[in-house]
Design an enzyme around this catalytic site. Structure first.
Site, PDB file in Angstrom:
ATOM      1  N   THR A  22       0.864  -1.177   0.000  1.00  0.00           N
ATOM      2  CA  THR A  22       0.000   0.000   0.000  1.00  0.00           C
ATOM      3  C   THR A  22       0.899   1.225   0.000  1.00  0.00           C
ATOM      4  OG1 THR A  22      -2.022   0.969   0.908  1.00  0.00           O
ATOM      5  CG2 THR A  22      -0.388   0.272   2.512  1.00  0.00           C
ATOM      6  N   CYS A  28      -3.014   7.037   8.284  1.00  0.00           N
ATOM      7  CA  CYS A  28      -3.600   5.704   8.140  1.00  0.00           C
ATOM      8  C   CYS A  28      -2.603   4.651   8.618  1.00  0.00           C
ATOM      9  CB  CYS A  28      -3.949   5.420   6.688  1.00  0.00           C
ATOM     10  SG  CYS A  28      -5.143   6.557   5.967  1.00  0.00           S
ATOM     11  N   HIS A  45      -5.668  -1.353   4.874  1.00  0.00           N
ATOM     12  CA  HIS A  45      -5.278   0.059   4.954  1.00  0.00           C
ATOM     13  C   HIS A  45      -6.360   0.791   5.746  1.00  0.00           C
ATOM     14  CE1 HIS A  45      -3.443   3.711   2.680  1.00  0.00           C
ATOM     15  NE2 HIS A  45      -4.228   4.189   3.617  1.00  0.00           N
TER      16      HIS A  45
END
Lengths: 161, 230
Positions: A22, A28, A45
Site C-alpha cells: 500500500t 492511516c 489500509h
C-alpha cells in the site's frame, strides 16, 4: 511474482511468491497478517479507528480498525490460512501536520495505531513488529515468501521489520 | 443530496463558481506578493472516490509540498495548497531571489507556509464575502512528503460518511519570464499528470474539501438548495 496493491480503506490478500503493498500511508495504518506455514499474507489500509464514528450504516469494513481487522482475518481463513498461526505487523499512524490549537483529528494517527492494537489483542493475534508514529509518509510491502515487511519513506533508508 | 456522488450538475457548477471566486482572490494576493502575473485556470469540481484522488495528484507516492488549513465556523472543511516539489522550490527562489541548491531550507519552508497561509486566507475571505459565512482557519501547517499521506489526512472527516469526496480544485500558476530553463526541469521531474501540467511557470493547486454536511449549508446560504433534483 505479482505485487498486489491495496488502496485507501481497502484490504486484500496474497499467496507466495506474490507480495502485497500500500502506498503513501500518512495517519492511516497499514496492518498485515501473515501465516508462515501456509505462506499467506493479508493487508488492510485502515483510515479511522472505529466504525462508531461512521455516519451511515453501510460502509467499507476496511476503513475502520474495529471492522477491517476482523474482516481481514476472515478473508485469510477463507483463503486457507490457519487462524492460530496468524502474526501481525503494522506501519503508519503518523502525524503529517502539526497544528496549534485543538482539533479532533489531531492525534488520529496515534488513535489508529491504538485501535489496531486493541483489535489484535481482542482477536489474540500477536504483534511481532511495528514502525508507527513520526511525521512522515510511508509505503509498505509485505513479502509472502518470508513475511518480511519493508517500509519506504522519503529521504530515509529502507527499513525491514 | 444524500450522497456526495449524486450531487447534480447545477450544484457542481455553483461549487465551481465558488472556487473560481476564491482562487481569483488568492491569485491576486499571490501576484502582489511575487510582483508577478499569476493566472488561474477555471476550477474543476469532480466527485471522486478516495483512491482516484491520489491518482489525480500524480499517485500516492508523488512528492509534493502541501499546506493544510482546517476551516471552522458556519461551515467546516479542509483546505490544501498542493504544489509539486520542484515547483515549490522554484516559487521560493522566485520570491526570495535565491538560487536554491535543491534542498528545502528552514527559510524556504517558512516561505512556503506563508504562501499557503496567504492563499488560504484570501480564498476564504472571498468565500466568506460571497456567502456571508463567518469562517476561521487553523494556523496552516506545511509538510513535504508523499501526496497520498497528506491527502488522506484531508479526507478523514469525509471518510466518516462515505467513500466519495467532491474535489474542488483551483489551479493557479505564475508566468515564467522567457529565457529561464526552469520549464525543462519542471517537465523532467514532475511527472504527476495533473500536478504540473504545462511546464511553464510554477503551478499549484488549491483544494477545498468541505465536510459533507457543509454542502447543504453552502447551497442554502446562496439560495440554491432547491435547484435541480436528485
Amino acid at each position: 511474482m505479482a505485487v498486489i496493491k491495496v488502496g485507501i480503506a481497502d484490504s486484500n490478500i496474497c499467496k507466495a511468491p506474490d507480495s502485497i503493498t500500500t502506498l503513501g500511508l500518512g495517519s492511516c495504518v497499514g496492518l498485515t497478517l501473515y501465516d508462515e506455514s501456509n505462506k499467506i499474507a493479508g493487508m488492510v489500509h485502515v483510515m479511522l479507528p472505529s466504525s462508531e464514528v461512521a455516519r451511515k450504516g453501510d460502509f467499507k469494513k476496511a476503513k475502520f480498525a474495529n471492522t477491517g481487522v476482523p474482516e481481514l482475518v476472515d478473508m485469510l481463513i477463507k483463503a486457507g490460512a490457519n487462524r492460530s498461526r496468524l502474526k501481525a505487523k503494522m506501519a503508519g499512524g503518523a502525524q503529517m501536520f502539526s497544528f496549534e490549537g485543538k482539533m479532533d483529528t489531531l492525534s488520529i494517527g496515534a488513535r489508529n495505531v491504538e485501535a489496531c492494537k486493541a483489535e489484535l489483542m481482542k482477536l489474540r493475534i500477536p504483534l511481532l513488529a511495528e514502525d508507527t508514529g513520526g511525521n512522515y509518509g510511508r509505503t509498505i510491502e509485505l513479502f509472502s515468501q518470508t513475511g518480511m515487511l519493508e517500509i519506504r519513506a522519503v529521504s530515509k533508508p529502507v527499513k525491514q521489520i | 443530496m444524500n450522497d456526495l456522488k449524486d450531487m447534480n450538475a447545477f450544484h457542481l457548477d455553483v461549487l465551481r463558481e465558488i472556487s473560481n471566486i476564491g482562487a481569483g482572490n488568492a491569485a491576486t494576493a499571490l501576484s502582489t506578493l511575487l510582483q508577478k502575473k499569476v493566472d488561474m485556470k477555471v476550477s474543476r469540481v469532480i466527485p471522486m472516490q478516495f483512491n482516484e484522488i491520489t491518482e489525480y495528484v500524480g499517485g500516492a507516492e508523488n512528492i509534493v509540498a502541501s499546506v493544510f488549513s482546517r476551516i471552522e465556523g458556519d461551515i467546516s472543511g479542509n483546505m490544501l495548497f498542493v504544489i509539486g516539489e520542484e515547483n515549490a522550490k522554484g516559487l521560493v527562489d522566485n520570491l526570495t531571489g535565491t538560487d536554491g541548491d535543491g534542498q528545502f531550507s528552514d527559510m524556504a519552508l517558512s516561505v512556503l507556509q506563508e504562501i499557503g497561509n496567504i492563499l488560504a486566507g484570501s480564498y476564504l475571505t472571498a468565500l466568506a464575502d460571497f456567502t456571508g459565512f463567518e469562517l476561521q482557519t487553523s494556523v496552516p501547517s506545511l509538510a513535504v512528503d508523499m501526496a497520498g499521506a497528506m491527502l488522506s489526512f484531508g479526507l478523514m472527516e469525509i471518510g466518516r460518511s462515505g467513500d466519495w469526496a467532491i474535489m474542488i480544485d483551483a489551479e493557479i500558476h505564475t508566468e515564467e519570464e522567457s529565457g529561464t530553463d526552469d520549464s525543462a526541469v519542471d517537465k523532467e521531474i514532475n511527472k504527476g499528470e495533473n500536478m504540473d501540467k504545462g511546464g511553464k511557470g510554477k503551478s499549484g493547486h488549491i483544494f477545498l474539501l468541505p465536510d459533507p454536511e457543509s454542502f447543504e449549508k453552502i447551497f442554502i446560504a446562496l439560495g440554491v438548495h432547491r435547484y435541480g433534483s436528485n
